[in-house]
Motif scaffolding. Structure first.
Motif, PDB file in Angstrom:
ATOM      1  N   ASP A  61       0.777  -1.237   0.118  1.00 18.22           N
ATOM      2  CA  ASP A  61      -0.104  -0.150   0.057  1.00 18.22           C
ATOM      3  C   ASP A  61       0.796   1.172  -0.076  1.00 18.22           C
ATOM      4  O   ASP A  61       0.509   2.413  -0.704  1.00 18.22           O
ATOM      5  CB  ASP A  61      -0.806   0.072   1.313  1.00 18.22           C
ATOM      6  CG  ASP A  61      -1.880  -1.235   1.193  1.00 18.22           C
ATOM      7  OD1 ASP A  61      -1.833  -1.555   0.105  1.00 18.22           O
ATOM      8  OD2 ASP A  61      -2.664  -1.160   2.107  1.00 18.22           O
ATOM      9  N   GLU A  62       1.940   1.284   0.932  1.00 15.86           N
ATOM     10  CA  GLU A  62       2.913   2.459   0.821  1.00 15.86           C
ATOM     11  C   GLU A  62       3.392   2.767  -0.539  1.00 15.86           C
ATOM     12  O   GLU A  62       3.413   3.924  -0.939  1.00 15.86           O
ATOM     13  CB  GLU A  62       4.092   2.041   1.764  1.00 15.86           C
ATOM     14  CG  GLU A  62       5.098   3.149   1.672  1.00 15.86           C
ATOM     15  CD  GLU A  62       6.406   2.768   2.563  1.00 15.86           C
ATOM     16  OE1 GLU A  62       6.987   3.585   2.875  1.00 15.86           O
ATOM     17  OE2 GLU A  62       6.327   1.635   3.279  1.00 15.86           O
ATOM     18  N   ILE A  63       3.684   1.884  -1.598  1.00 22.91           N
ATOM     19  CA  ILE A  63       4.135   1.963  -2.758  1.00 22.91           C
ATOM     20  C   ILE A  63       2.913   2.717  -3.481  1.00 22.91           C
ATOM     21  O   ILE A  63       3.040   3.712  -4.297  1.00 22.91           O
ATOM     22  CB  ILE A  63       4.768   0.842  -3.271  1.00 22.91           C
ATOM     23  CG1 ILE A  63       6.129   0.283  -2.820  1.00 22.91           C
ATOM     24  CG2 ILE A  63       5.063   1.148  -5.011  1.00 22.91           C
ATOM     25  CD1 ILE A  63       6.526  -0.850  -3.148  1.00 22.91           C
ATOM     26  N   VAL A  64       1.878   1.987  -3.503  1.00 19.89           N
ATOM     27  CA  VAL A  64       0.859   2.845  -4.170  1.00 19.89           C
ATOM     28  C   VAL A  64       0.344   3.826  -3.933  1.00 19.89           C
ATOM     29  O   VAL A  64       0.014   4.850  -4.753  1.00 19.89           O
ATOM     30  CB  VAL A  64      -0.359   1.534  -4.146  1.00 19.89           C
ATOM     31  CG1 VAL A  64      -1.789   2.049  -4.951  1.00 19.89           C
ATOM     32  CG2 VAL A  64      -0.153   0.104  -4.552  1.00 19.89           C
ATOM     33  N   ASN A  89      -9.972  -1.759   0.365  1.00 19.59           N
ATOM     34  CA  ASN A  89     -10.372  -2.233   1.701  1.00 19.59           C
ATOM     35  C   ASN A  89     -10.377  -0.966   2.719  1.00 19.59           C
ATOM     36  O   ASN A  89      -9.971   0.012   2.194  1.00 19.59           O
ATOM     37  CB  ASN A  89      -9.535  -3.514   2.065  1.00 19.59           C
ATOM     38  CG  ASN A  89      -7.902  -3.145   2.129  1.00 19.59           C
ATOM     39  OD1 ASN A  89      -7.633  -1.977   2.854  1.00 19.59           O
ATOM     40  ND2 ASN A  89      -7.069  -3.980   1.588  1.00 19.59           N
ATOM     41  N   LEU A  90     -10.694  -1.459   3.990  1.00 19.59           N
ATOM     42  CA  LEU A  90     -10.978  -0.242   4.871  1.00 19.59           C
ATOM     43  C   LEU A  90      -9.500   0.303   5.298  1.00 19.59           C
ATOM     44  O   LEU A  90      -9.295   1.448   5.610  1.00 19.59           O
ATOM     45  CB  LEU A  90     -11.633  -1.079   6.076  1.00 19.59           C
ATOM     46  CG  LEU A  90     -13.235  -1.327   5.866  1.00 19.59           C
ATOM     47  CD1 LEU A  90     -13.687  -1.885   7.040  1.00 19.59           C
ATOM     48  CD2 LEU A  90     -14.007   0.047   5.574  1.00 19.59           C
ATOM     49  N   SER A  91      -8.631  -0.585   5.497  1.00 19.70           N
ATOM     50  CA  SER A  91      -7.318  -0.150   5.787  1.00 19.70           C
ATOM     51  C   SER A  91      -6.830   0.753   4.582  1.00 19.70           C
ATOM     52  O   SER A  91      -6.149   2.002   5.119  1.00 19.70           O
ATOM     53  CB  SER A  91      -6.491  -1.185   6.243  1.00 19.70           C
ATOM     54  OG  SER A  91      -4.953  -0.710   6.374  1.00 19.70           O
ATOM     55  N   GLN A  92      -6.996   0.581   3.424  1.00 20.29           N
ATOM     56  CA  GLN A  92      -6.498   1.499   2.153  1.00 20.29           C
ATOM     57  C   GLN A  92      -7.258   2.616   2.469  1.00 20.29           C
ATOM     58  O   GLN A  92      -6.832   3.827   2.079  1.00 20.29           O
ATOM     59  CB  GLN A  92      -6.646   0.662   1.000  1.00 20.29           C
ATOM     60  CG  GLN A  92      -5.576  -0.462   0.731  1.00 20.29           C
ATOM     61  CD  GLN A  92      -5.780  -1.284  -0.385  1.00 20.29           C
ATOM     62  OE1 GLN A  92      -6.824  -0.802  -1.214  1.00 20.29           O
ATOM     63  NE2 GLN A  92      -4.699  -1.834  -0.762  1.00 20.29           N
ATOM     64  N   SER A  95      -5.981   5.049   5.054  1.00 17.41           N
ATOM     65  CA  SER A  95      -4.772   5.608   4.631  1.00 17.41           C
ATOM     66  C   SER A  95      -4.671   6.599   3.473  1.00 17.41           C
ATOM     67  O   SER A  95      -3.874   7.767   3.195  1.00 17.41           O
ATOM     68  CB  SER A  95      -3.649   4.373   3.933  1.00 17.41           C
ATOM     69  OG  SER A  95      -3.220   3.488   4.708  1.00 17.41           O
ATOM     70  N   LEU A  96      -5.737   6.386   2.431  1.00 17.38           N
ATOM     71  CA  LEU A  96      -6.041   7.175   1.414  1.00 17.38           C
ATOM     72  C   LEU A  96      -6.458   8.644   1.824  1.00 17.38           C
ATOM     73  O   LEU A  96      -6.080   9.877   1.543  1.00 17.38           O
ATOM     74  CB  LEU A  96      -7.018   6.558   0.574  1.00 17.38           C
ATOM     75  CG  LEU A  96      -7.444   7.816  -0.516  1.00 17.38           C
ATOM     76  CD1 LEU A  96      -6.406   7.902  -1.540  1.00 17.38           C
ATOM     77  CD2 LEU A  96      -8.648   7.135  -1.339  1.00 17.38           C
ATOM     78  N   ASP A  97      -7.269   8.572   3.183  1.00 19.87           N
ATOM     79  CA  ASP A  97      -7.754   9.953   3.677  1.00 19.87           C
ATOM     80  C   ASP A  97      -6.532  10.664   4.235  1.00 19.87           C
ATOM     81  O   ASP A  97      -6.745  11.869   4.192  1.00 19.87           O
ATOM     82  CB  ASP A  97      -8.748   9.359   4.835  1.00 19.87           C
ATOM     83  CG  ASP A  97     -10.077   9.182   4.322  1.00 19.87           C
ATOM     84  OD1 ASP A  97     -10.761   9.527   3.210  1.00 19.87           O
ATOM     85  OD2 ASP A  97     -11.011   8.610   5.143  1.00 19.87           O
ATOM     86  N   THR A 179     -14.061  -5.521  -0.324  1.00 19.70           N
ATOM     87  CA  THR A 179     -14.375  -3.975  -0.809  1.00 19.70           C
ATOM     88  C   THR A 179     -15.681  -3.708  -0.507  1.00 19.70           C
ATOM     89  O   THR A 179     -15.958  -2.348  -0.241  1.00 19.70           O
ATOM     90  CB  THR A 179     -14.140  -3.932  -2.412  1.00 19.70           C
ATOM     91  OG1 THR A 179     -12.820  -4.401  -2.701  1.00 19.70           O
ATOM     92  CG2 THR A 179     -14.140  -2.607  -2.930  1.00 19.70           C
ATOM     93  N   SER A 180     -16.590  -4.414  -0.434  1.00 18.34           N
ATOM     94  CA  SER A 180     -18.131  -3.991  -0.173  1.00 18.34           C
ATOM     95  C   SER A 180     -18.147  -3.032   1.324  1.00 18.34           C
ATOM     96  O   SER A 180     -18.943  -2.298   1.182  1.00 18.34           O
ATOM     97  CB  SER A 180     -19.046  -4.926  -0.075  1.00 18.34           C
ATOM     98  OG  SER A 180     -18.831  -6.114   0.666  1.00 18.34           O
ATOM     99  N   PRO A 181     -17.353  -3.679   2.206  1.00 21.68           N
ATOM    100  CA  PRO A 181     -17.240  -2.695   3.591  1.00 21.68           C
ATOM    101  C   PRO A 181     -17.065  -1.326   3.325  1.00 21.68           C
ATOM    102  O   PRO A 181     -17.445  -0.603   4.028  1.00 21.68           O
ATOM    103  CB  PRO A 181     -16.374  -3.464   4.427  1.00 21.68           C
ATOM    104  CG  PRO A 181     -16.315  -5.003   3.853  1.00 21.68           C
ATOM    105  CD  PRO A 181     -16.224  -4.756   2.315  1.00 21.68           C
ATOM    106  N   LEU A 182     -16.254  -1.140   2.121  1.00 15.74           N
ATOM    107  CA  LEU A 182     -16.106   0.386   2.030  1.00 15.74           C
ATOM    108  C   LEU A 182     -17.532   1.152   1.847  1.00 15.74           C
ATOM    109  O   LEU A 182     -17.582   2.425   1.952  1.00 15.74           O
ATOM    110  CB  LEU A 182     -15.428   0.695   0.704  1.00 15.74           C
ATOM    111  CG  LEU A 182     -13.814   0.073   0.794  1.00 15.74           C
ATOM    112  CD1 LEU A 182     -13.082   0.113  -0.602  1.00 15.74           C
ATOM    113  CD2 LEU A 182     -12.939   0.781   1.755  1.00 15.74           C
ATOM    114  N   ILE A 183     -18.581   0.520   1.254  1.00 17.38           N
ATOM    115  CA  ILE A 183     -20.045   1.253   1.027  1.00 17.38           C
ATOM    116  C   ILE A 183     -20.344   1.805   2.321  1.00 17.38           C
ATOM    117  O   ILE A 183     -20.653   3.015   2.544  1.00 17.38           O
ATOM    118  CB  ILE A 183     -20.710   0.293   0.579  1.00 17.38           C
ATOM    119  CG1 ILE A 183     -20.467  -0.448  -0.840  1.00 17.38           C
ATOM    120  CG2 ILE A 183     -22.479   0.927   0.587  1.00 17.38           C
ATOM    121  CD1 ILE A 183     -21.247  -1.504  -1.355  1.00 17.38           C
TER     122      ILE A 183
END
Length: 216
Positions: A61-64, A89-92, A95-97, A179-183
């Protein structure tokens, strides 16, 4: 306009993203494209990504996130962006936020293209591609005029080996689990926008634009 696109494989995200690029003049930032470009350019992040892929590992994730940060600094992303393929996913998402807060480009919305499982399965298992020009048809929803023959160039159509129910079922299960938990995550933040991704493409696009009016 700064948005994330959400939706299962086969939901039509790619089609709608192209419509939005044309409508709003903002880039689609696909993590798959970023990885390929970084590896091809031989950049520092690209070399790290290539080393991970060559070792059969997932790119961290750090690289992305580093690639996304670099991409958001380019001129065409200053008016906004359509982020596709991240977060998964929720962790990503968390991190994106943090990254977008740091770059002062917070998300304005998360657009969900919602399609029922049975429809997704039909779309994905029925896909036919042209060996010559790359045109895509579907034996259930948009069949060619002549069986197994491309309408555009007349060459033979083929069905990809991995477009089978077992493989596609696994892809949809992964989406559902990860991915659906992101909803719910984006809904809790008041960012979720949603349209039904079934029907005429232009009608779906109009529904998408109506949703985006809420954040324009």
């Amino acid at each position: 306009m700064r948005i994330v696109l959400l939706g299962a494989p086969g939901s039509g995200k790619g089609t709608q993203a192209q419509k939005l690029i044309s409508e709003y003049g903002i880039p689609q930032i696909s993590t798959g494209d970023l990885l390929r470009a970084a590896v091809s350019s031989g950049s520092e992040l690209g070399q790290k990504a290539k080393a991970a892929m060559d070792a059969g590992q997932l790119v961290s994730d750090e690289i992305v996130l580093g690639m996304i940060e670099e991409r958001l600094q380019e001129d065409d992303a200053q008016k906004g962006f359509i982020l596709d393929g991240f977060p998964r996913n929720l962790s990503q998402a968390a991190s994106l936020d943090e990254l977008l807060a740091k770059t002062e480009q917070p998300l304005q919305g998360a657009l969900l293209i919602d399609v029922d499982y049975d429809v997704l399965m039909k779309r994905l298992t029925g896909r036919l591609s042209c060996k010559n020009c790359g045109a895509v048809f579907n034996r259930y929803t948009s069949p060619p005029k002549v069986e197994n023959t491309c309408d555009k160039c007349g060459n033979e159509l083929y069905h990809r080996a991995d477009d089978n129910e077992e493989t596609i079922g696994k892809r949809l299960k992964t989406y559902e689990d990860e991915t659906s938990p992101l909803i719910g995550y984006f809904q809790d933040k008041g960012l979720l926008l949603s349209v039904q991704g079934v029907g005429d493409i232009d009608e779906i696009t109009n529904a998408v634009k109506a949703e985006l009016q809420k954040i324009a």
